[in-house]
Design a protein around this motif. Structure first.
Motif, PDB file in Angstrom:
ATOM      1  N   GLN A   1      32.407   7.082  70.705  1.00 30.41           N
ATOM      2  CA  GLN A   1      32.188   7.170  69.109  1.00 30.41           C
ATOM      3  C   GLN A   1      32.442   8.398  68.424  1.00 30.41           C
ATOM      4  OE1 GLN A   1      30.332   5.326  68.402  1.00 30.41           O
ATOM      5  NE2 GLN A   1      29.267   5.835  67.467  1.00 30.41           N
ATOM      6  N   VAL A   2      33.143   7.546  67.393  1.00 34.96           N
ATOM      7  CA  VAL A   2      33.174   8.809  66.322  1.00 34.96           C
ATOM      8  C   VAL A   2      31.931   9.385  65.511  1.00 34.96           C
ATOM      9  CG1 VAL A   2      34.691  10.198  64.183  1.00 34.96           C
ATOM     10  CG2 VAL A   2      35.593   8.396  65.581  1.00 34.96           C
ATOM     11  N   GLN A   3      32.055  10.831  65.723  1.00 35.42           N
ATOM     12  CA  GLN A   3      30.584  11.805  64.968  1.00 35.42           C
ATOM     13  C   GLN A   3      31.168  12.273  63.522  1.00 35.42           C
ATOM     14  OE1 GLN A   3      28.778  15.190  66.772  1.00 35.42           O
ATOM     15  NE2 GLN A   3      26.900  14.470  65.588  1.00 35.42           N
ATOM     16  N   LEU A   4      30.855  11.534  62.506  1.00 41.89           N
ATOM     17  CA  LEU A   4      30.927  12.902  61.129  1.00 41.89           C
ATOM     18  C   LEU A   4      29.944  13.783  60.736  1.00 41.89           C
ATOM     19  CD1 LEU A   4      33.066   8.829  59.375  1.00 41.89           C
ATOM     20  CD2 LEU A   4      33.826  11.163  60.909  1.00 41.89           C
ATOM     21  N   VAL A   5      30.692  14.573  60.266  1.00 38.40           N
ATOM     22  CA  VAL A   5      29.435  15.690  59.785  1.00 38.40           C
ATOM     23  C   VAL A   5      30.039  15.838  58.453  1.00 38.40           C
ATOM     24  CG1 VAL A   5      28.664  17.778  59.866  1.00 38.40           C
ATOM     25  CG2 VAL A   5      29.098  16.746  62.127  1.00 38.40           C
ATOM     26  N   GLU A   6      28.844  15.926  58.233  1.00 39.11           N
ATOM     27  CA  GLU A   6      29.618  16.307  56.339  1.00 39.11           C
ATOM     28  C   GLU A   6      28.710  17.255  55.466  1.00 39.11           C
ATOM     29  OE1 GLU A   6      28.005  11.866  55.727  1.00 39.11           O
ATOM     30  OE2 GLU A   6      27.377  12.751  56.158  1.00 39.11           O
ATOM     31  N   SER A   7      29.431  17.876  54.868  1.00 38.50           N
ATOM     32  CA  SER A   7      28.661  19.591  54.286  1.00 38.50           C
ATOM     33  C   SER A   7      28.722  19.637  53.197  1.00 38.50           C
ATOM     34  CB  SER A   7      28.987  20.449  54.817  1.00 38.50           C
ATOM     35  OG  SER A   7      30.362  20.431  54.919  1.00 38.50           O
ATOM     36  N   GLY A   8      28.186  20.539  52.088  1.00 43.11           N
ATOM     37  CA  GLY A   8      28.285  20.021  51.056  1.00 43.11           C
ATOM     38  C   GLY A   8      27.688  20.221  50.014  1.00 43.11           C
ATOM     39  N   GLY A   9      26.752  19.664  49.819  1.00 39.40           N
ATOM     40  CA  GLY A   9      25.991  18.580  49.134  1.00 39.40           C
ATOM     41  C   GLY A   9      24.735  19.827  48.172  1.00 39.40           C
ATOM     42  N   GLY A  10      24.292  19.432  47.506  1.00 40.01           N
ATOM     43  CA  GLY A  10      23.553  20.583  46.604  1.00 40.01           C
ATOM     44  C   GLY A  10      22.976  19.433  45.179  1.00 40.01           C
ATOM     45  N   LEU A  11      22.601  20.977  44.217  1.00 41.96           N
ATOM     46  CA  LEU A  11      21.879  20.308  43.321  1.00 41.96           C
ATOM     47  C   LEU A  11      23.124  21.045  42.645  1.00 41.96           C
ATOM     48  CD1 LEU A  11      19.639  19.812  40.586  1.00 41.96           C
ATOM     49  CD2 LEU A  11      18.757  22.205  41.272  1.00 41.96           C
ATOM     50  N   VAL A  12      23.302  20.427  41.115  1.00 39.53           N
ATOM     51  CA  VAL A  12      24.066  20.769  39.918  1.00 39.53           C
ATOM     52  C   VAL A  12      23.900  20.532  38.882  1.00 39.53           C
ATOM     53  CG1 VAL A  12      26.621  19.053  40.232  1.00 39.53           C
ATOM     54  CG2 VAL A  12      27.289  21.313  39.387  1.00 39.53           C
ATOM     55  N   GLN A  13      24.001  21.501  37.924  1.00 34.15           N
ATOM     56  CA  GLN A  13      23.891  20.997  36.607  1.00 34.15           C
ATOM     57  C   GLN A  13      25.447  19.849  35.795  1.00 34.15           C
ATOM     58  OE1 GLN A  13      23.792  24.586  34.456  1.00 34.15           O
ATOM     59  NE2 GLN A  13      21.297  24.744  34.625  1.00 34.15           N
ATOM     60  N   PRO A  14      24.956  19.215  34.892  1.00 36.60           N
ATOM     61  CA  PRO A  14      25.416  18.419  34.226  1.00 36.60           C
ATOM     62  C   PRO A  14      27.320  19.320  33.795  1.00 36.60           C
ATOM     63  CG  PRO A  14      23.674  17.488  33.790  1.00 36.60           C
ATOM     64  CD  PRO A  14      23.396  18.863  34.653  1.00 36.60           C
ATOM     65  N   GLY A  15      28.362  18.456  33.793  1.00 40.92           N
ATOM     66  CA  GLY A  15      29.221  19.008  33.166  1.00 40.92           C
ATOM     67  C   GLY A  15      29.892  20.501  35.062  1.00 40.92           C
ATOM     68  N   GLY A  16      29.203  20.098  35.644  1.00 42.19           N
ATOM     69  CA  GLY A  16      29.050  21.330  37.020  1.00 42.19           C
ATOM     70  C   GLY A  16      30.414  20.079  38.254  1.00 42.19           C
ATOM     71  N   SER A  17      31.115  21.235  39.111  1.00 38.87           N
ATOM     72  CA  SER A  17      31.440  20.551  40.295  1.00 38.87           C
ATOM     73  C   SER A  17      30.651  21.524  41.593  1.00 38.87           C
ATOM     74  CB  SER A  17      32.977  21.550  39.409  1.00 38.87           C
ATOM     75  OG  SER A  17      34.395  21.531  38.651  1.00 38.87           O
ATOM     76  N   LEU A  18      31.178  20.711  42.201  1.00 40.32           N
ATOM     77  CA  LEU A  18      31.239  20.223  44.332  1.00 40.32           C
ATOM     78  C   LEU A  18      31.856  20.012  44.731  1.00 40.32           C
ATOM     79  CD1 LEU A  18      27.245  19.113  44.546  1.00 40.32           C
ATOM     80  CD2 LEU A  18      28.099  21.617  44.640  1.00 40.32           C
ATOM     81  N   THR A  19      32.305  20.406  45.932  1.00 42.67           N
ATOM     82  CA  THR A  19      33.164  20.105  47.095  1.00 42.67           C
ATOM     83  C   THR A  19      32.441  19.424  48.445  1.00 42.67           C
ATOM     84  OG1 THR A  19      34.643  21.170  45.734  1.00 42.67           O
ATOM     85  CG2 THR A  19      35.111  20.247  48.503  1.00 42.67           C
ATOM     86  N   LEU A  20      32.515  18.243  48.766  1.00 40.72           N
ATOM     87  CA  LEU A  20      32.094  18.174  50.091  1.00 40.72           C
ATOM     88  C   LEU A  20      32.940  17.658  50.887  1.00 40.72           C
ATOM     89  CD1 LEU A  20      30.100  14.624  48.180  1.00 40.72           C
ATOM     90  CD2 LEU A  20      29.326  17.106  48.613  1.00 40.72           C
ATOM     91  N   SER A  21      32.908  18.263  52.096  1.00 32.92           N
ATOM     92  CA  SER A  21      33.942  18.369  53.532  1.00 32.92           C
ATOM     93  C   SER A  21      32.938  17.384  54.078  1.00 32.92           C
ATOM     94  CB  SER A  21      34.274  19.157  53.413  1.00 32.92           C
ATOM     95  OG  SER A  21      34.394  20.224  52.777  1.00 32.92           O
ATOM     96  N   CYS A  22      33.998  16.360  55.146  1.00 39.49           N
ATOM     97  CA  CYS A  22      33.267  16.130  56.338  1.00 39.49           C
ATOM     98  C   CYS A  22      35.036  16.275  57.466  1.00 39.49           C
ATOM     99  CB  CYS A  22      33.477  14.674  55.857  1.00 39.49           C
ATOM    100  SG  CYS A  22      33.408  13.475  57.507  1.00 39.49           S
ATOM    101  N   ARG A  23      33.842  16.388  58.955  1.00 42.61           N
ATOM    102  CA  ARG A  23      34.742  16.222  60.026  1.00 42.61           C
ATOM    103  C   ARG A  23      34.513  15.455  61.258  1.00 42.61           C
ATOM    104  NH1 ARG A  23      34.135  19.810  64.075  1.00 42.61           N
ATOM    105  NH2 ARG A  23      31.303  20.619  62.831  1.00 42.61           N
TER     106      ARG A  23
END
Length: 116
Positions: A1-23
């Motif tokens: 069984q593979v477990q995927l773990v995400e990170s990087g979400g959150g609140l951002v203003q319009p026009g902003g940037s975010l990076t999501l990561s998963c391993r």
């Protein structure tokens, strides 16, 4: 069984940037495979955002082309999603996905909220 773990979400203003990561935190990873991101907004079905094969072929939803960039590190069994010029309509729970040997694996999801 593979477990995927995400990170990087959150609140951002319009026009902003975010990076999501998963391993892939556990399990055996086979190649070829496809890793990517899907999202589900309230009241809507889950939809593809972007995905990349282990051979680096990419596929993007039309709504994110030119704004989002997917990347992966095969050695680390990880995938990232760089999201720029975010819009309110990008608000959703984002899920990491791994498809290998006809089996889909999913992360638990990370919430991205785009709001002023």
């Amino acid at each position: 069984q593979v477990q995927l773990v995400e990170s990087g979400g959150g609140l951002v203003q319009p026009g902003g940037s975010l990076t999501l990561s998963c391993r892939a935190a556990s399990g055996v990873i086979f190649r070829p495979n496809v890793m990517g991101w899907y999202r589900q907004a309230p009241g809507k079905t889950r939809e593809l955002v972007a995905r990349m094969t282990s051979g680096s072929i990419t596929n993007y939803a039309d709504s994110v082309k030119g704004r989002f960039t997917i990347s992966r590190d095969n050695a680390k069994n990880s995938v990232a999603l760089q999201m720029n010029s975010l819009k309110a309509e990008d608000t959703a729970v984002y899920y990491c996905n791994l498809l290998q040997r006809d089996i889909n694996y999913w992360g638990k999801g990370t919430l991205v909220t785009v709001s002023s």
